[in-house]
Each structure stands twice: as structure tokens, then as C-alpha cells.
Design a protein around this motif. Structure first.
Motif, PDB file in Angstrom:
ATOM      1  N   ASN A  78       0.814  -1.217   0.000  1.00 44.18           N
ATOM      2  CA  ASN A  78       0.000   0.000   0.000  1.00 44.18           C
ATOM      3  C   ASN A  78       0.848   1.267   0.000  1.00 44.18           C
ATOM      4  OD1 ASN A  78      -2.325  -1.475  -0.096  1.00 44.18           O
ATOM      5  ND2 ASN A  78      -2.903  -1.145   2.029  1.00 44.18           N
ATOM      6  N   LEU A  79       1.996   1.235   0.672  1.00 49.30           N
ATOM      7  CA  LEU A  79       2.862   2.412   0.668  1.00 49.30           C
ATOM      8  C   LEU A  79       3.554   2.592  -0.673  1.00 49.30           C
ATOM      9  CD1 LEU A  79       4.585   2.408   4.178  1.00 49.30           C
ATOM     10  CD2 LEU A  79       2.931   4.056   3.303  1.00 49.30           C
ATOM     11  N   ALA A  80       3.963   1.481  -1.277  1.00 51.16           N
ATOM     12  CA  ALA A  80       4.725   1.555  -2.528  1.00 51.16           C
ATOM     13  C   ALA A  80       3.836   1.591  -3.764  1.00 51.16           C
ATOM     14  CB  ALA A  80       5.686   0.368  -2.620  1.00 51.16           C
ATOM     15  N   GLY A  81       2.557   1.278  -3.605  1.00 56.36           N
ATOM     16  CA  GLY A  81       1.659   1.278  -4.748  1.00 56.36           C
ATOM     17  C   GLY A  81       1.811   0.074  -5.647  1.00 56.36           C
ATOM     18  N   PHE A  82       2.305  -1.045  -5.101  1.00 53.38           N
ATOM     19  CA  PHE A  82       2.442  -2.266  -5.893  1.00 53.38           C
ATOM     20  C   PHE A  82       1.076  -2.904  -6.139  1.00 53.38           C
ATOM     21  CE2 PHE A  82       6.799  -2.848  -3.710  1.00 53.38           C
ATOM     22  CZ  PHE A  82       7.401  -2.015  -4.651  1.00 53.38           C
ATOM     23  N   GLU A  83       1.025  -3.840  -7.098  1.00 53.71           N
ATOM     24  CA  GLU A  83      -0.182  -4.613  -7.330  1.00 53.71           C
ATOM     25  C   GLU A  83      -0.393  -5.591  -6.167  1.00 53.71           C
ATOM     26  OE1 GLU A  83      -2.277  -4.036  -9.718  1.00 53.71           O
ATOM     27  OE2 GLU A  83      -1.000  -2.485 -10.591  1.00 53.71           O
ATOM     28  N   ALA A  84      -1.667  -5.905  -5.887  1.00 52.85           N
ATOM     29  CA  ALA A  84      -1.989  -6.686  -4.688  1.00 52.85           C
ATOM     30  C   ALA A  84      -2.256  -8.162  -4.966  1.00 52.85           C
ATOM     31  CB  ALA A  84      -3.209  -6.078  -3.996  1.00 52.85           C
ATOM     32  N   GLU A  85      -2.111  -8.602  -6.226  1.00 52.04           N
ATOM     33  CA  GLU A  85      -2.423  -9.999  -6.529  1.00 52.04           C
ATOM     34  C   GLU A  85      -1.585 -10.986  -5.709  1.00 52.04           C
ATOM     35  OE1 GLU A  85      -3.854  -7.742 -10.086  1.00 52.04           O
ATOM     36  OE2 GLU A  85      -2.153  -7.672  -8.727  1.00 52.04           O
ATOM     37  N   GLY A  86      -0.337 -10.639  -5.461  1.00 53.07           N
ATOM     38  CA  GLY A  86       0.529 -11.523  -4.695  1.00 53.07           C
ATOM     39  C   GLY A  86       0.000 -11.758  -3.290  1.00 53.07           C
ATOM     40  N   ILE A  87      -0.530 -10.714  -2.687  1.00 54.29           N
ATOM     41  CA  ILE A  87      -1.127 -10.861  -1.360  1.00 54.29           C
ATOM     42  C   ILE A  87      -2.323 -11.800  -1.432  1.00 54.29           C
ATOM     43  CG2 ILE A  87      -2.277  -9.676   0.547  1.00 54.29           C
ATOM     44  CD1 ILE A  87      -0.719  -7.191  -0.187  1.00 54.29           C
ATOM     45  N   GLY A  88      -3.087 -11.707  -2.511  1.00 55.35           N
ATOM     46  CA  GLY A  88      -4.244 -12.574  -2.662  1.00 55.35           C
ATOM     47  C   GLY A  88      -3.849 -14.044  -2.687  1.00 55.35           C
ATOM     48  N   TRP A  89      -2.815 -14.366  -3.453  1.00 55.60           N
ATOM     49  CA  TRP A  89      -2.384 -15.765  -3.528  1.00 55.60           C
ATOM     50  C   TRP A  89      -1.744 -16.217  -2.224  1.00 55.60           C
ATOM     51  CZ3 TRP A  89      -4.191 -19.018  -6.913  1.00 55.60           C
ATOM     52  CH2 TRP A  89      -4.694 -18.526  -8.130  1.00 55.60           C
ATOM     53  N   PHE A  90      -1.012 -15.337  -1.571  1.00 49.10           N
ATOM     54  CA  PHE A  90      -0.473 -15.678  -0.257  1.00 49.10           C
ATOM     55  C   PHE A  90      -1.613 -15.931   0.726  1.00 49.10           C
ATOM     56  CE2 PHE A  90       1.061 -14.184   3.980  1.00 49.10           C
ATOM     57  CZ  PHE A  90       1.930 -15.231   4.233  1.00 49.10           C
ATOM     58  N   SER A  91      -2.705 -15.175   0.597  1.00 47.67           N
ATOM     59  CA  SER A  91      -3.863 -15.356   1.471  1.00 47.67           C
ATOM     60  C   SER A  91      -4.469 -16.749   1.303  1.00 47.67           C
ATOM     61  CB  SER A  91      -4.920 -14.287   1.185  1.00 47.67           C
ATOM     62  OG  SER A  91      -4.441 -12.998   1.512  1.00 47.67           O
ATOM     63  N   LEU A  92      -4.388 -17.314   0.092  1.00 47.15           N
ATOM     64  CA  LEU A  92      -4.882 -18.678  -0.110  1.00 47.15           C
ATOM     65  C   LEU A  92      -4.054 -19.656   0.713  1.00 47.15           C
ATOM     66  CD1 LEU A  92      -6.741 -20.676  -1.596  1.00 47.15           C
ATOM     67  CD2 LEU A  92      -5.033 -20.729  -3.439  1.00 47.15           C
ATOM     68  N   PHE A  93      -2.736 -19.492   0.697  1.00 50.25           N
ATOM     69  CA  PHE A  93      -1.868 -20.340   1.521  1.00 50.25           C
ATOM     70  C   PHE A  93      -2.229 -20.194   3.000  1.00 50.25           C
ATOM     71  CE2 PHE A  93       1.793 -20.280   4.373  1.00 50.25           C
ATOM     72  CZ  PHE A  93       2.229 -21.588   4.267  1.00 50.25           C
ATOM     73  N   VAL A  94      -2.421 -18.953   3.436  1.00 50.31           N
ATOM     74  CA  VAL A  94      -2.732 -18.706   4.841  1.00 50.31           C
ATOM     75  C   VAL A  94      -4.071 -19.334   5.213  1.00 50.31           C
ATOM     76  CG1 VAL A  94      -3.130 -16.936   6.590  1.00 50.31           C
ATOM     77  CG2 VAL A  94      -1.366 -16.591   4.868  1.00 50.31           C
TER      78      VAL A  94
END
Length: 208
Positions: A78-94
Motif C-alpha cells: 500500500n505504501l509503494a503502490g504495488f499490485e496486490a495480486e501476490g497478497i491474494g495468492w499468499f492469502s490462499l496459503f494462509v
């Protein structure tokens, strides 16, 4: 789970829920995500070092990294303005890991059925973030925001205070009551999401 860390997870969940509902700017919410993420990485590291190889203690500390990595990831994105898809896939693992921790809470040594239910609630939250951030199911954004907001206190803040004051209890009956409360809150989130057309969901990343 470390009780102090759990208390502040409740705070960051509340902030992230409000961010998804468009009430808090993503860059503003990112700061607390970084604070709590750092706390939830330092704490389990200390606990594991102090465990001296005790498997049960290491297992108990290991779940904290799920929260720590998630919040650090969210804060940086959120600070760097990156795309969030990676967080979404990590959330699946979690989400899958949360199901394992739930099963261990129900059936493992020193079982705690109330936290078994709480882990299921967290698995749902991370699944919602997978759907919104990785698969682009943006129609679920408001529902995800309300669910995160409504579950933040009963799954984190309240049990944290009960644990820290020595008032926490667990049993099958209490777990059933907790499950019923969570179902009601999730249903309420659906109702509020359908009525909150003016609350525009954020495009920022805000996993549980």
C-alpha cells in the motif's frame, strides 16, 4: 497465540476493514500494518528461540508469522503502490494453514475448541481476500470489509483481554456459542454490504 500480539491484530483488522470500505486511505492504514506485522514477526522469533526445541511451543508460535508476513506485505504494497495480486495468492496459503491450525486446536494436544472456531473465522477472512485480490471478485469487496470489521473484535480483541486477565475459558459449548455469534455477524456483514452502496470499496490490499 501471543496475547499482546492478538490484541493488536484486532486493531489492524478493524483498520483494514474500514480501509476496504473506503473510510481510511490505504497509505494511512499501511503504517499500522507495518507496526503490527513487525510485532507479529519479532514475537514468534523470540518465542521459538526460548522454546529450546520444544515442538508444541514452536507450533504455537509458528502461526503468528501468518499474521506478521500478511501485514508487512500489506503495508509495503500500500505504501509503494504495488499490485496486490501476490497478497491474494499468499492469502490462499494462509487460509489453508488456518484450517490446519483449526484442526489442531480441535483435536491436538491441549485442545482449545474456541480457538478452533476462531481459526475457522480467520480462514474465511483470508479466503475472502484471496477471492477479492487474486481472482478480482470485486463485488465481494464491501462484504469482505464488513466481515473483517465485524469479526475483528470478537476473534481478536475480546479473547486477548480474556487471556491477559486470566478469564479465558474454553469448551465445546463455548465453541458452539462462538460459532453461532460468528455466523450471525457474517450474515449481518452481508446485509450491511448490500445496503452500503455509498461505501465505495478500496482498491488497496487489506488482508486479515
Amino acid at each position: 497465540m501471543n496475547n499482546v500480539g492478538l490484541l493488536y491484530v484486532g486493531a489492524v483488522l478493524m483498520i483494514n476493514g474500514l480501509m476496504l470500505l473506503g473510510r481510511i486511505p490505504s497509505r494511512s492504514a499501511a503504517v499500522l500494518n507495518l507496526f503490527v506485522g513487525a510485532l507479529q514477526c519479532i514475537t514468534p522469533t523470540v518465542l521459538i528461540i526460548q522454546a529450546h526445541g520444544e515442538p508444541q511451543a514452536i507450533l504455537g508460535a509458528s502461526g503468528l508469522y501468518l499474521f506478521g508476513f500478511t501485514y508487512l506485505y500489506v503495508g509495503i504494497v500500500n505504501l509503494a503502490g504495488f499490485e496486490a495480486e501476490g497478497i491474494g495468492w499468499f492469502s490462499l496459503f494462509v487460509a489453508f494453514a488456518a484450517l490446519v491450525y483449526s484442526g489442531l486446536s480441535f483435536f491436538g494436544p491441549g485442545n482449545d475448541p474456541v480457538f478452533g472456531v476462531i481459526w475457522l473465522a480467520w480462514a474465511l477472512l483470508w479466503t475472502l481476500f484471496f477471492l477479492v485480490l487474486a481472482l478480482g471478485k470485486t463485488r465481494l469487496t464491501r462484504f469482505t470489509g464488513w466481515t473483517t470489521l465485524l469479526l475483528s473484535q470478537p476473534t481478536c480483541t475480546i479473547p486477548a483481554f480474556l487471556l491477559m486477565t486470566g478469564s479465558y475459558q474454553t469448551s465445546g459449548t463455548l465453541a458452539a456459542i462462538a460459532a453461532g455469534v460468528f455466523v450471525v455477524l457474517i450474515a449481518l456483514a452481508g446485509v450491511l454490504a448490500s445496503r452500503s452502496e455509498g461505501w465505495v470499496g478500496s482498491n488497496a490490499a487489506a488482508p486479515a
